[in-house]
Design a protein around this motif. Structure first.
Motif, short mmCIF file in Angstrom:
data_model
loop_
_atom_site.label_atom_id
_atom_site.label_comp_id
_atom_site.label_asym_id
_atom_site.label_seq_id
_atom_site.Cartn_x
_atom_site.Cartn_y
_atom_site.Cartn_z
N THR A 1 0.78 -1.24 -0.04
CA THR A 1 0.07 -0.07 0.08
C THR A 1 0.91 1.16 0.06
O THR A 1 1.67 1.40 0.99
CB THR A 1 -1.06 0.01 1.31
OG1 THR A 1 -1.65 -1.23 1.33
CG2 THR A 1 -1.97 1.00 1.16
N GLU B 1 -1.59 6.46 0.48
CA GLU B 1 -2.76 5.70 0.82
C GLU B 1 -3.22 5.58 2.13
O GLU B 1 -4.18 5.89 2.65
CB GLU B 1 -2.94 4.52 0.00
CG GLU B 1 -4.48 4.01 -0.07
CD GLU B 1 -4.66 2.61 -0.98
OE1 GLU B 1 -5.37 1.72 -0.38
OE2 GLU B 1 -3.87 2.82 -1.87
N GLU C 1 -6.30 7.31 4.35
CA GLU C 1 -6.88 6.50 5.30
C GLU C 1 -7.11 7.19 6.77
O GLU C 1 -8.12 7.26 7.34
CB GLU C 1 -6.58 4.93 5.46
CG GLU C 1 -7.20 4.25 6.28
CD GLU C 1 -6.66 2.72 6.36
OE1 GLU C 1 -7.22 1.88 6.95
OE2 GLU C 1 -5.45 2.67 6.18
N GLU D 1 -10.01 -3.33 -13.11
CA GLU D 1 -11.06 -3.96 -12.15
C GLU D 1 -11.74 -4.97 -12.91
O GLU D 1 -12.06 -6.00 -12.40
CB GLU D 1 -12.30 -3.13 -11.77
CG GLU D 1 -11.22 -2.04 -10.58
CD GLU D 1 -12.33 -0.84 -10.33
OE1 GLU D 1 -13.53 -1.05 -10.46
OE2 GLU D 1 -11.68 0.23 -9.83
N ALA E 1 -11.04 -5.64 -4.58
CA ALA E 1 -11.06 -4.36 -3.50
C ALA E 1 -9.89 -3.61 -3.12
O ALA E 1 -10.08 -2.72 -2.87
CB ALA E 1 -11.52 -5.47 -2.32
N LYS E 2 -8.82 -4.28 -3.40
CA LYS E 2 -7.57 -3.45 -2.97
C LYS E 2 -7.53 -2.55 -4.06
O LYS E 2 -6.95 -1.21 -3.67
CB LYS E 2 -6.31 -4.36 -3.11
CG LYS E 2 -6.16 -5.19 -1.82
CD LYS E 2 -4.71 -6.02 -2.07
CE LYS E 2 -4.27 -6.72 -0.79
NZ LYS E 2 -2.92 -7.19 -1.03
N ARG F 1 -9.98 -1.04 -5.64
CA ARG F 1 -10.93 0.13 -5.59
C ARG F 1 -10.79 0.89 -4.19
O ARG F 1 -11.22 1.99 -4.13
CB ARG F 1 -12.16 -0.80 -5.67
CG ARG F 1 -12.81 -1.06 -6.98
CD ARG F 1 -14.02 -1.78 -6.69
NE ARG F 1 -14.53 -2.34 -8.00
CZ ARG F 1 -15.40 -3.16 -8.11
NH1 ARG F 1 -16.10 -4.07 -7.14
NH2 ARG F 1 -15.95 -3.58 -9.37
N ARG F 2 -9.77 0.47 -3.29
CA ARG F 2 -9.81 0.96 -2.17
C ARG F 2 -9.60 2.48 -2.07
O ARG F 2 -10.29 3.21 -1.63
CB ARG F 2 -8.82 0.29 -1.26
CG ARG F 2 -8.79 0.79 0.43
CD ARG F 2 -7.81 -0.24 1.00
NE ARG F 2 -7.61 0.10 2.34
CZ ARG F 2 -6.59 0.92 2.77
NH1 ARG F 2 -6.06 1.32 1.98
NH2 ARG F 2 -6.49 1.48 4.17
N ALA F 3 -8.61 2.76 -2.71
CA ALA F 3 -8.00 4.23 -2.82
C ALA F 3 -9.16 5.10 -3.31
O ALA F 3 -9.14 6.32 -2.71
CB ALA F 3 -6.84 4.38 -3.60
N GLU G 1 -12.12 4.74 -3.17
CA GLU G 1 -13.45 4.68 -2.42
C GLU G 1 -13.20 5.36 -0.94
O GLU G 1 -13.97 5.70 -0.24
CB GLU G 1 -13.74 3.29 -2.11
CG GLU G 1 -14.45 2.61 -3.34
CD GLU G 1 -14.91 1.08 -3.32
OE1 GLU G 1 -14.30 0.74 -2.37
OE2 GLU G 1 -15.37 0.83 -4.18
N LEU G 2 -11.85 5.55 -0.53
CA LEU G 2 -11.57 6.25 0.77
C LEU G 2 -11.95 7.55 0.92
O LEU G 2 -12.62 7.74 1.99
CB LEU G 2 -10.05 6.31 1.16
CG LEU G 2 -9.41 4.90 1.63
CD1 LEU G 2 -7.79 5.06 1.39
CD2 LEU G 2 -9.77 4.55 2.95
#
Length: 298
Positions: free
Chosen positions: A38, A42, A46, A78, A91-92, A94-96, A98-99
Motif C-alpha cells: 500500500t 494511501e 486512510e 477492475e 477490493a484493493k 478500488r480502495r483508494a 473509495e476512501l
C-alpha cells in the motif's frame, strides 16, 4: 460539526522531488512507494478519512500526475481482475478511490511547506474554519486512545485556535527536530505553545516535545502566510506563520501523542516502516519473522 468533523479538508503536501530516493523517484513519486503493498500516501488518506475528512487536497508539482491517477477509478483493471476471479485484488484496487474524495492542487514552484499549504486557500469553502495538514513522510500510528487527529480535534473544540502534534523525545535525538517551547495545561498531554526552536542542541532544547507531521490549522494561518517573509531559498516556512499567530495572541496547543511513528522520508526510515508493517501482515508476517530471526543469528 462534531469533534471528529472539526475539519472537512485534509491537505497532503506532495510536491517534493524525493531526492533521497533517487534514482527511483525519477519516475515514481516518493509518496507512491509501497509500505508492503500500500503506498504511503494511501495510508495517510486512510488516516484522514478515519478522522472525518471528506476531501483530500493533494498538493503536487508538475509531472506528478501518478498520484492523482492512484486515487482514480481503474475500470479496465477492475474488469480484468473480476473476470479472473480475483475479488480480493479488485477490493484493493478500488480502495483508494473509495476512501475519500481527492482533489489535486498544483504548486508550480518549490517555495516551501508554508507556500504549499497556502496553495489550497482558494479551494476551501467559506465555512471551513480549520484545515488539517498531514505530511506524507510521517506515518503516525494510533495509540491506545486512538488516532492523534481525533484528539487534536477535541483540543481545538476546547481551546480554539491551532493544534499541532508532538512526540516526547528525551535525550540527544531531540536535536534532530523542531522543538516546542510549552507551558502545561490541566491535561498532561496537552501543552500551550509559546514558541518553537529548530534543531537545538539537546542541552539547549526548550522541552522534550518534538514536532511531528500533523497539523490542525485555524483558517487564520492563510492570512499569516501572506504576511511572513520568505526565508532561505525564498521558501515560506509554516512554522514562521504559526509563530506569527502565537505572537499575535492566537491560541496554539500541541497534543503529545504516545503512539508510534515512521519516517518515510528517507530510505532508512522507509525500510523500518516496511518491515514493521510486513511483520503485522497476515500473509507475510510469520515467514518474515522467522527469516529475520535466522538472518540476525547469522
Amino acid at each position: 460539526m462534531s469533534e471528529s468533523r472539526a475539519f472537512r479538508s485534509a491537505v497532503v503536501p506532495a510536491a517534493g522531488l524525493g531526492t533521497r530516493f533517487l534514482p527511483t523517484t525519477k519516475t515514481v513519486p516518493k509518496e507512491l512507494l509501497p509500505v508492503v503493498d500500500t503506498p504511503g500516501i494511501e495510508l495517510v488518506a486512510e488516516e484522514a478519512a478515519r478522522a472525518g475528512a471528506q476531501r483530500l487536497l493533494v498538493v503536487t508539482s508538475p509531472g506528478k500526475d501518478a498520484i492523482a491517477a492512484h486515487f482514480a477509478p481503474q475500470p479496465d483493471l477492475e474488469k480484468t481482475l473480476e473476470e479472473r476471479g480475483k475479488d480480493a485484488l479488485v477490493a484493493k484496487v478500488r480502495r483508494a478511490a473509495e476512501l475519500i474524495e481527492v482533489q489535486t492542487v498544483t504548486q508550480h514552484q518549490p517555495k516551501g511547506l508554508g507556500h504549499a499549504v497556502g496553495c489550497v486557500a482558494d479551494v476551501l469553502g467559506d465555512d471551513e474554519g480549520a484545515v488539517a495538514v498531514l505530511l506524507p513522510d510521517d506515518i503516525v500510528l494510533p495509540d491506545p486512545t486512538g488516532d492523534v487527529l481525533d484528539r487534536m480535534a477535541a483540543v481545538r473544540a476546547e481551546h480554539g485556535g491551532t493544534v499541532l502534534c508532538a512526540f516526547d523525545i528525551p535525550g540527544p535525538e531531540i536535536s534532530a527536530y523542531g522543538v516546542f517551547d510549552v507551558a502545561d495545561t490541566a491535561d498532561a498531554d496537552v501543552k500551550r505553545v509559546h514558541g518553537m526552536v529548530e534543531k537545538p542542541p539537546a542541552d539547549q532544547a526548550p522541552s522534550t516535545y518534538a514536532a511531528a507531521g500533523r497539523y490542525l490549522l485555524d483558517r487564520a494561518i492563510f492570512d499569516a502566510l501572506d504576511r511572513i517573509t520568505p526565508g532561505a531559498g525564498g521558501e515560506l516556512q509554516l512554522t514562521d506563520a504559526v509563530a506569527l499567530l502565537i505572537e499575535e495572541g492566537h491560541p496554539v496547543h500541541v497534543v503529545v501523542h504516545r503512539g508510534g511513528r515512521h519516517d518515510l522520508g528517507n530510505p532508512g526510515g522507509y525500510a523500518k516502516a516496511f518491515v514493521d508493517f510486513a511483520l503485522q501482515h497476515p500473509d507475510y508476517g510469520d515467514d518474515l519473522r522467522s527469516w529475520l530471526a535466522a538472518r540476525l543469528e547469522g
